[in-house]
Write an enzyme that holds these catalytic residues in place. Structure first.
Site, PDB file in Angstrom:
ATOM      1  N   GLN A 119      26.812 132.535  30.820  1.00  0.00           N
ATOM      2  CA  GLN A 119      26.612 131.791  29.565  1.00  0.00           C
ATOM      3  C   GLN A 119      25.912 130.455  29.832  1.00  0.00           C
ATOM      4  O   GLN A 119      26.228 129.436  29.201  1.00  0.00           O
ATOM      5  CB  GLN A 119      27.953 131.575  28.859  1.00  0.00           C
ATOM      6  CG  GLN A 119      28.457 132.808  28.131  1.00  0.00           C
ATOM      7  CD  GLN A 119      27.610 133.152  26.910  1.00  0.00           C
ATOM      8  OE1 GLN A 119      26.944 132.313  26.314  1.00  0.00           O
ATOM      9  NE2 GLN A 119      27.635 134.424  26.526  1.00  0.00           N
ATOM     10  N   SER A 120      24.957 130.451  30.731  1.00  0.00           N
ATOM     11  CA  SER A 120      24.251 129.207  31.068  1.00  0.00           C
ATOM     12  C   SER A 120      23.419 128.682  29.911  1.00  0.00           C
ATOM     13  O   SER A 120      22.551 129.384  29.390  1.00  0.00           O
ATOM     14  CB  SER A 120      23.337 129.477  32.273  1.00  0.00           C
ATOM     15  OG  SER A 120      22.426 128.402  32.454  1.00  0.00           O
ATOM     16  N   ASN A 121      23.669 127.430  29.546  1.00  0.00           N
ATOM     17  CA  ASN A 121      22.824 126.762  28.549  1.00  0.00           C
ATOM     18  C   ASN A 121      21.472 126.408  29.147  1.00  0.00           C
ATOM     19  O   ASN A 121      20.469 126.372  28.443  1.00  0.00           O
ATOM     20  CB  ASN A 121      23.504 125.481  28.054  1.00  0.00           C
ATOM     21  CG  ASN A 121      24.858 125.748  27.437  1.00  0.00           C
ATOM     22  OD1 ASN A 121      24.955 126.464  26.446  1.00  0.00           O
ATOM     23  ND2 ASN A 121      25.907 125.211  28.035  1.00  0.00           N
TER      24      ASN A 121
END
Ligand SMILES: *Cc1c(COP(=O)(O)O)cnc(C)c1O
Length: 336
Positions: A80-82
């Protein structure tokens, strides 16, 4: 500090707003109504694919990629890397191919985590996604992919996790300049800056900028994964390297770099009660969305420190909102 010497693309909506959080400040004040005044610097509003702090770094990183004639960018992060999502959006805007290597750091395989939130947006932006198991040597994985793409005739540019190197950190040296200009304009005396710290580029760039500008403003990074000593060493090293990249004398001292890693809970990306409370409080008192992995835990730390009387009652605290709210959709059960 002469940032105009470095190539930069305009990807972010700047300056981001600096706003008071009056309902939150009042909520946290003691029975006598006394407490610090909390402000928020809205780097969740940088504009690119729902915004976030990585966009400022990408202004310099993507300019460097184009200067090197890259046709492809590669980066890495947690599922879930921004940072991965903002890189995918920047690449789309520039017409570059984007490869994302996503590390399964939390072990979660449910649809919300594996497919919604940032992952959905990565896909919409047309990024090529490769998954890697927890603990993989992600820098080595990126180099291996770059070598493969080069052999196919591509011109890849590798961006480290979080965009955290001396080039990316320039984005936060620039943010320091922006923040001081806003404070001067509105007559705001900033006593503390507080934000979530992870791959170190945000804090390192801010510290380098605030020290270079001789602001005297202390920065407190709230850690989200690593132990305090590791986190502080990473920030200090990168802040010093950023000063050198800026061509400035090494004025950063260990005392300029402070991380508090007491609000991580069980680990990176694992919800805590404090995070859930902070997310709800900001949503219900201010109409502002935090995120479960970074800004929610950082705000949980800030709230706890205010309740413990860590900050002087008349002080002005600026919480740097680093973004990430699309990650809320990957955590329905922790927040519903
Ligand atoms: C990446 C990120 C951070 C941490 O910034 P670093 O520069 O990696 O330390 C904080 N908040 C959010 C929402 C992020 O995506």
């Amino acid at each position: 500090m002469n940032l105009a010497r470095f190539p930069r693309l305009r990807l972010a909506h700047l300056p981001t707003p600096l706003e008071p959080l009056d309902r939150l400040s009042r909520h946290l004040a003691g029975p006598d109504g006394k407490g610090p005044r909390i402000w928020i610097k809205r780097d969740d509003c940088t504009g690119l694919s729902t915004g976030g702090n990585k966009t400022r770094k990408l202004e310099y990183l993507m300019a460097d990629a184009l200067a090197q004639d890259a046709d492809t960018v590669i980066t890495q992060g947690a599922t879930q890397s921004n940072h991965a999502r903002q890189t995918a959006a920047a690449a789309a805007r520039l017409g570059l191919t984007c490869h994302l290597l996503l590390e399964d750091r939390t072990g979660r395989r449910d649809d919300a985590y594996a497919k919604s939130g940032n992952v959905l947006l990565d896909t919409l932006h047309g990024a090529v996604i490769g998954q890697r198991p927890a603990g993989a040597d992600m820098p080595a994985e990126m180099e291996a992919l770059a070598a493969r793409l080069k052999a196919e005739g591509r011109r890849p540019y590798v961006i480290p996790g979080g965009g955290s190197n001396t080039v990316g950190a320039l984005g936060y040296a620039n943010a320091a300049l922006e923040l001081l200009a806003q404070a001067a304009e509105s007559g705001l005396r900033i006593d503390h800056v507080v934000h979530a710290t992870g791959s170190a580029g945000t804090q390192a760039g801010l510290v380098a900028g605030l020290v270079a500008l001789n602001s005297g403003i202390p920065v407190l990074g709230i850690g989200v994964g690593q132990p305090r000593a590791v986190m502080e060493a990473k920030v200090l090293d990168l802040a010093r390297a950023t000063m050198a990249h800026l061509g400035l004398p090494d004025l950063v001292r260990p005392g300029h770099v402070v991380a508090n890693c007491d609000y991580i809970g069980q680990g990176y990306g694992i919800p805590t009660e404090g995070m859930a409370e902070a997310v709800r409080l900001l949503a219900q008192l201010e109409g502002i969305l935090l995120d479960p992995v970074y800004s929610g835990k950082a705000m949980a730390g800030l709230i706890d420190l205010v309740r413990r009387g860590h900050f002087a009652p008349e002080s002005n605290i600026v919480f740097l909102h680093t973004g990430g709210s699309v990650g809320l959709f990957a955590y329905p059960e922790a927040l519903a």
